[in-house]
Write an enzyme that holds these catalytic residues in place. Structure first.
Site, PDB file in Angstrom:
ATOM      1  N   SER A 280       0.846  -1.216   0.181  1.00  0.00           N
ATOM      2  CA  SER A 280      -0.026   0.094  -0.046  1.00  0.00           C
ATOM      3  C   SER A 280       0.718   1.412  -0.040  1.00  0.00           C
ATOM      4  CB  SER A 280      -1.133   0.004   1.248  1.00  0.00           C
ATOM      5  OG  SER A 280      -1.206   1.331   1.332  1.00  0.00           O
ATOM      6  N   LYS A 281       0.618   2.255  -0.898  1.00  0.00           N
ATOM      7  CA  LYS A 281       1.232   3.653  -0.719  1.00  0.00           C
ATOM      8  C   LYS A 281       1.201   4.271   0.547  1.00  0.00           C
ATOM      9  CE  LYS A 281       0.197   4.355  -5.698  1.00  0.00           C
ATOM     10  NZ  LYS A 281      -0.849   4.796  -6.469  1.00  0.00           N
ATOM     11  N   ARG A 282       0.454   3.865   1.370  1.00  0.00           N
ATOM     12  CA  ARG A 282       0.475   4.730   2.687  1.00  0.00           C
ATOM     13  C   ARG A 282       1.437   3.911   3.589  1.00  0.00           C
ATOM     14  NH1 ARG A 282      -5.131   3.794   2.447  1.00  0.00           N
ATOM     15  NH2 ARG A 282      -5.132   2.301   3.949  1.00  0.00           N
TER      16      ARG A 282
END
Length: 517
Positions: A280-282
């Site tokens: 995930s980009k987060r």
RNA sequence: GGCCCGUUCAUCUAGUGGUUAGGAUGCAGGAUUCUCAGUCCUGUCACAGGGGUUCGACUCCCCUACGGGCUGCCA
């Protein structure tokens, strides 16, 4: 007509422009990475970049950077810089690519920003329409929604082929300049891809809708843009994430329709996070530069990421410098299954790479980290700092770990590790021993690790005890802890005066402790 | 839902019909008469499940399960 300019404008074979690595670019192999400048350089992009770069460098091909900045919603100019920064950090250089800042664009197949190639994409679409390989579709979003729902609910089957697919020129003309999309006329038959990683994959073209290649607002769609760009840039091998595997069928059809030679495709498995989920980009670490922040070496990242899906011909070896990776790289050893990112193994590998560094190099990497942690190094000599780096080198899993390992060089120990106090300072003879240590520290000449080692050893032997009986209490006094660099090295570096001060403080501490208990 | 891809120790992987299924990380234990988060040694741990094919399957085929992708007027 711009047709000619589309696929016939470049001579086959070698490009005629200036190459930044003319000596390396000679095989005719041309690979690219095409990241979207949408905020940061993802770890998955990094893996793709590394594999492409290794392939190009090994084979003497050209490595090309193309910015896919056509998503105006999410793209920002400065994000392009972020990609370059990440690539620079990794040590990945490219032969052709966009100019950033004041740097001029390089390469003979530009422009290398997709947004500047719009006219090429649109010309290609027009040509497909003229050749009957694509068509204008005036369906409204509502009409399309109805068709999709009918398929979903079983009232209708098969791929989307709109009523405009076979409309007559008169019918089209009757629509005037009403907004329309351009759809690709998916041909009958089967599309087969001989994937370098996945092997042969095939699908009946009936699985594919007549997909849009130009939006009603006039923007080209990704599928068209990549194919036109890869075609015109004479890309020979497309190595990218396997999330594009199904797209590759669309692309193959488009390459064929446009009259381009198809590149060889190779779809690399994606990098998963430590739980086996899509990264995930987060998540911290999704941004490649997070790892720089955390004290990892770029060569570690190149080594680790390369091995996440590739194994060398030479078995049972996994430590490689970038140069060694280039030398060892072969496409046939690319794996097809997704891999989880293992932080523990990365730490180990980073430690290994840190050991390969020249002491001066390590010093220069460590100094700013110490400074950032509030430990000013400006009054220390380069020699002193090099020595510090040397004695810590084999203990560091990350560059940042220096802060916890060497803090006592920059400030007095403010507390003593409790367990170690119990072990080394609680015996009745603790004070006596620390006083003996004081004597040793005062009299040893010169004040070097070798001499100290000798002196301590002689004293321990004289008392008939192990060297540890002297070393442990001293370490605790000097550093406050039970682990760290070698004691004599550390003492030398700390200097006689500081050592004596700290042992005095320790004596006071032990007396105090004895008095209150 | 349809189509496509994947599945060997906890993790990264080697292995292309006959192997004691190998290595690395991790973990555990031992060693290191200076610590360990370092180093060395030892150990621990795997072919997703079910059917075939075959004298013989981790290896080939089919099915199932699980994971992922595509199925957009995102890239």
């Amino acid at each position: 007509m711009r047709q000619g300019s589309l696929c016939l404008c470049y001579p086959l074979g070698r490009p005629y422009g200036v190459q930044s690595h003319p000596e390396k670019v000679m095989s005719g192999i041309r690979v690219r990475i095409a990241p979207s400048p949408t905020g940061f350089f993802h770890i998955g992009n990094a893996k793709t970049a590394i594999i492409n770069w290794l392939f190009a460098r090994k084979e003497g091909g050209a490595f090309i950077l193309r910015l896919e900045d056509t998503d105006t919603e999410r793209s920002r100019a400065e994000y392009g810089e972020v990609i370059l920064e990440a690539l620079h950090w990794l040590g990945i250089d490219w032969d052709e690519g966009p100019g950033i800042g004041s740097e001029p664009e390089r390469g003979a197949y530009g422009p290398y920003r997709q947004s500047e190639r719009r006219h090429l994409h649109l010309a290609a679409a027009e040509r497909l329409v003229a050749e009957g390989k694509a068509y204008r579709c005036f369906c409204t979003p509502e009409e399309l929604e109805v068709m999709r729902r009918d398929v979903r609910e079983g009232r209708r089957s098969g791929p989307l082929r709109t009523q405009w697919r076979d409309a007559s020129p008169e019918e089209i003309a009757a629509m005037g300049d009403r907004p329309c999309a351009i759809r690709f006329k998916t041909p009958d038959g089967e599309t087969v891809i001989d994937d370098m990683v996945q092997g042969e994959v095939r699908t009946d073209n009936r699985e594919f809708d007549d997909f849009v290649i130009v939006k009603p607002n006039g923007d080209p769609v990704f599928h068209l843009a990549v194919v036109v760009d890869d075609g015109l840039m004479r890309i020979t091998h497309v190595l990218r994430g396997d999330d594009h595997l199904t797209n590759a069928f669309r692309h193959a059809m488009l390459f064929d329709a446009l009259g381009f030679d198809r590149p060889r495709f190779g779809h690399l498995p994606m990098v998963l996070d430590e739980h086996g989920k899509k990264y995930s980009k987060r998540l911290h670490g999704a941004n490649l530069l997070d790892w720089r922040e955390d004290g990892y070496l770029p060569q570690t990242m190149v080594n680790y990421l390369a091995l996440l899906g590739w194994t060398p011909e030479e078995e049972n070896r996994e430590l490689f410098t970038p140069e060694q990776l280039i030398e060892a790289f072969t496409v046939r050893r690319l794996g097809a299954s997704a891999a989880k990112f293992d932080r523990k193994k990365l730490d180990w590998m980073n430690g290994q790479h840190i050991r390969m560094l020249a002491p001066e190099t390590l010093r220069d990497l460590l100094t700013p980290i110490l400074a950032r942690a509030g430990f000013d190094c400006s009054d220390r000599s380069p020699e002193w700092l090099t020595r510090l780096a040397t004695i810590c080198q084999e203990k560091l899993p990350t560059l940042n770990a220096i802060v916890g390992l060497a803090d006592f060089f920059f400030r007095e120990p403010d507390a003593y590790e409790e367990k170690a106090v119990g072990k080394h300072w609680s015996k009745p003879n603790a004070v006596e021993r620390l006083e003996a240590i004081t004597m040793l520290l005062e009299t040893t000449e010169p004040f070097t690790s070798e001499a100290l080692h000798e002196a301590f050893k002689a004293r321990a032997e004289a008392e008939g005890v192990g060297l540890g009986q002297f070393v442990h209490p001293t370490r605790l006094a000097l550093t406050g802890r039970s682990v760290g660099p070698g004691l004599f090295e550390l003492a030398e570096l700390l200097g006689r005066e500081k050592c004596l001060e700290r042992v005095q403080r320790a004596i006071a501490f032990v007396k105090e402790m004895g008095g209150t208990s």
